[in-house]
Write an enzyme that holds these catalytic residues in place. Structure first.
Site, PDB file in Angstrom:
ATOM      1  N   GLY A  73      44.619  32.587  25.746  1.00 44.03           N
ATOM      2  CA  GLY A  73      43.875  31.888  26.579  1.00 44.03           C
ATOM      3  C   GLY A  73      43.507  32.611  27.717  1.00 44.03           C
ATOM      4  O   GLY A  73      42.509  32.243  28.500  1.00 44.03           O
ATOM      5  N   THR A  74      44.387  33.525  28.239  1.00 48.38           N
ATOM      6  CA  THR A  74      43.878  34.054  29.682  1.00 48.38           C
ATOM      7  C   THR A  74      42.727  35.036  29.205  1.00 48.38           C
ATOM      8  O   THR A  74      41.590  35.103  30.085  1.00 48.38           O
ATOM      9  CB  THR A  74      45.079  35.054  29.904  1.00 48.38           C
ATOM     10  OG1 THR A  74      46.217  34.135  30.282  1.00 48.38           O
ATOM     11  CG2 THR A  74      44.841  36.058  31.174  1.00 48.38           C
ATOM     12  N   ASN A 153      48.827  22.286  33.616  1.00 41.31           N
ATOM     13  CA  ASN A 153      50.084  22.645  33.184  1.00 41.31           C
ATOM     14  C   ASN A 153      51.511  22.015  33.639  1.00 41.31           C
ATOM     15  O   ASN A 153      52.420  22.091  32.872  1.00 41.31           O
ATOM     16  CB  ASN A 153      49.983  24.266  32.751  1.00 41.31           C
ATOM     17  CG  ASN A 153      49.889  25.013  34.211  1.00 41.31           C
ATOM     18  OD1 ASN A 153      48.949  24.866  34.743  1.00 41.31           O
ATOM     19  ND2 ASN A 153      50.878  25.682  34.653  1.00 41.31           N
ATOM     20  N   GLN A 181      46.329  23.681  27.533  1.00 39.07           N
ATOM     21  CA  GLN A 181      47.244  22.365  27.738  1.00 39.07           C
ATOM     22  C   GLN A 181      46.698  21.107  26.923  1.00 39.07           C
ATOM     23  O   GLN A 181      47.664  20.291  26.529  1.00 39.07           O
ATOM     24  CB  GLN A 181      47.947  22.269  29.064  1.00 39.07           C
ATOM     25  CG  GLN A 181      48.546  22.966  29.690  1.00 39.07           C
ATOM     26  CD  GLN A 181      49.941  23.527  28.933  1.00 39.07           C
ATOM     27  OE1 GLN A 181      50.394  22.905  28.046  1.00 39.07           O
ATOM     28  NE2 GLN A 181      50.541  24.878  29.251  1.00 39.07           N
ATOM     29  N   GLY A 202      46.630  29.524  20.778  1.00 37.92           N
ATOM     30  CA  GLY A 202      47.600  28.918  19.724  1.00 37.92           C
ATOM     31  C   GLY A 202      49.071  28.661  19.684  1.00 37.92           C
ATOM     32  O   GLY A 202      49.456  27.623  19.333  1.00 37.92           O
ATOM     33  N   HIS A 203      49.633  29.477  20.898  1.00 41.44           N
ATOM     34  CA  HIS A 203      50.882  29.187  20.741  1.00 41.44           C
ATOM     35  C   HIS A 203      51.446  27.842  21.623  1.00 41.44           C
ATOM     36  O   HIS A 203      52.661  27.413  21.689  1.00 41.44           O
ATOM     37  CB  HIS A 203      51.798  30.258  21.418  1.00 41.44           C
ATOM     38  CG  HIS A 203      51.604  30.445  22.982  1.00 41.44           C
ATOM     39  ND1 HIS A 203      52.615  30.240  23.713  1.00 41.44           N
ATOM     40  CD2 HIS A 203      50.657  31.039  23.415  1.00 41.44           C
ATOM     41  CE1 HIS A 203      52.046  30.605  24.895  1.00 41.44           C
ATOM     42  NE2 HIS A 203      50.849  31.013  24.857  1.00 41.44           N
ATOM     43  N   THR A 239      39.132  44.702  15.585  1.00 41.33           N
ATOM     44  CA  THR A 239      39.688  44.194  14.068  1.00 41.33           C
ATOM     45  C   THR A 239      40.192  42.664  14.285  1.00 41.33           C
ATOM     46  O   THR A 239      41.174  42.611  15.086  1.00 41.33           O
ATOM     47  CB  THR A 239      40.457  45.234  13.417  1.00 41.33           C
ATOM     48  OG1 THR A 239      39.821  46.385  13.336  1.00 41.33           O
ATOM     49  CG2 THR A 239      40.855  44.735  11.913  1.00 41.33           C
ATOM     50  N   CYS A 327      59.969  29.367  42.700  1.00 39.82           N
ATOM     51  CA  CYS A 327      61.171  30.008  42.907  1.00 39.82           C
ATOM     52  C   CYS A 327      62.271  30.748  41.703  1.00 39.82           C
ATOM     53  O   CYS A 327      62.621  31.838  41.961  1.00 39.82           O
ATOM     54  CB  CYS A 327      62.309  28.931  43.291  1.00 39.82           C
ATOM     55  SG  CYS A 327      62.930  27.927  42.126  1.00 39.82           S
TER      56      CYS A 327
END
Length: 401
Positions: A73-74, A153, A181, A202-203, A239, A327
């Site tokens: 996605g990035t 997110n 998201q 996908g994940h 590919t 944090c």
């Protein structure tokens, strides 16, 4: 060790067994290069086309060739913004929100520092809702692209991207949405919107890691970020990752199948956890827009304690969640999302996100409700800032004494 409870599905989901089964033959049996002219390649090429159509159905794209596969996605986010700056001649401004994912914000910061773009970061209110008036005013003749996430997110807050796309077009700008998201959790029908580009991964929907996609509406110019061969119609060289593409296609099919469950059973689990925690734990509140958010996401702020400590104790009980505070990466500052929403400093550090999937159960909710009140009580007893409700909470403290 208690039974494992996974409530960090906005970070990643478990790859479904059916997805894995569909992928395996493309490592060992159907291993050809999709760009090759022989039968081995054609077999894989056909499977990729089917997977593209499966993803097309999930997001409501008009044509399957509007989907460009990426490695994440990035990468899709970066490609959209960089392409817009190249193709929108005479326009060098980006309009985005203050609560975007770092995949967008970090690139925008880099583009500013290198003098390649001027960036307008639109603020949000206390519920994480975009200031639409400020967004409208930021759009102008120099805007190359507006990029606003479909859903946040951390809080799950949903943005009115269909309307935002229309406003961008009125200014002659392109519109992109990071929908990583949102895809698979809420219905999306791109052909009924003016959205030009959309990113997904996908994940996040029980597919494999290492595969994403960028939807590019037909007619929108795209400059490739990865150059080389002619794969993906010359829009993304390299590919094709056939196993992951096939896996994403199956995951897209399944997301459509379970969409109603996301809106009902999964949402009910989220709501039961929210109600139970608010009843059992004082000085806590939900962050984000309770009326317009993803059905699987709960971000709740516990005042006067650190989110990192909450997560460590939850992990000890076999429960995986995540912190709304940065944090966990060593920063003493709350997350940029909490700061943008002006969440009080005493609460922003204790913001904790629970994100569900279709694999979660009532037993998962029960387990969190059983252990989290005691965790919060114990941590507050140790906090130098905790003043109120000490006696009411103390009854839980011996659990962690």
């Amino acid at each position: 060790m208690a039974r494992p409870v996974y409530l960090d599905n906005n970070a990643t989901t478990r790859c479904d067994e059916r997805v894995v089964s569909a992928m395996i033959p493309f490592f060992t049996e159907q291993f050809g290069n999709a760009s090759s002219m022989h039968a081995f390649g054609a077999q894989v090429g056909g499977a990729i086309k089917k997977a593209r159509q499966q993803l097309q159905a999930l997001i409501g794209a008009e044509f399957d060739h509007e989907i460009v596969y990426t490695a994440s996605g990035t990468e899709a986010d970066n490609t959209a913004l960089l392409s817009a700056l190249e193709t929108q001649v005479g326009r060098n401004e980006i309009v985005t929100s203050a609560v975007e994912h770092p995949a967008v914000l970090a690139l925008c910061e880099h583009l500013e520092k290198t003098g390649r773009a001027k960036v307008h970061r639109i603020p949000v209110d206390a519920k994480g809702r975009l200031d639409v008036d400020a967004y409208r005013k930021a759009l102008g003749p120099k805007t190359a692209i507006a990029s606003i996430m479909w859903a946040n997110n951390e809080t799950g807050t949903i943005f009115p991207v269909e309307k935002l796309a229309e406003l961008a077009h009125e200014a002659g700008a392109l519109f992109h949405t990071d929908a990583v998201q949102a895809v698979g959790k809420i219905p999306i029908d791109l052909k009924s919107t003016e959205i030009d580009m959309l990113s997904l991964s996908g994940h996040k929907l029980h597919g494999p890691k290492g595969i994403g996609a960028l939807y590019v509406r037909r007619g929108v110019k795209l400059r490739p970020m990865v150059r080389g061969g002619h794969q993906e119609r010359g829009r993304r060289a390299g590919t094709e990752n056939a196993p992951a593409i096939i896996g994403l296609g199956v995951a897209a099919d399944m997301a459509l199948e379970y969409m109603a469950e996301e809106q009902t059973r999964v949402k009910a689990l989220r709501d039961r956890l929210e109600k139970g925690l608010l009843q059992r734990i004082g000085s806590s509140f939900v962050t984000g827009d309770p009326e317009h958010r993803l059905p699987n996401t709960l971000n709740i702020a516990f005042e006067y304690i650190e989110g990192e400590a909450i997560l460590l104790f939850l992990n000890k009980e076999g429960i995986a969640a995540s912190s709304g505070s940065a944090c966990t990466s060593g920063s003493l500052e709350p997350s940029h999302v909490m700061r943008a929403m002006n969440v009080p400093y005493t609460a922003a550090h204790g913001a904790t996100r629970f994100s569900f999937s279709r694999e979660n159960t009532d037993a998962d909710v029960d387990q969190v409700l059983d252990v989290l009140p005691g965790i919060i009580a114990r941590l507050r007893q140790l906090s130098p800032f905790w003043q109120g409700e000490g006696k009411a909470a103390a009854e839980f403290a011996p659990v962690y004494a």
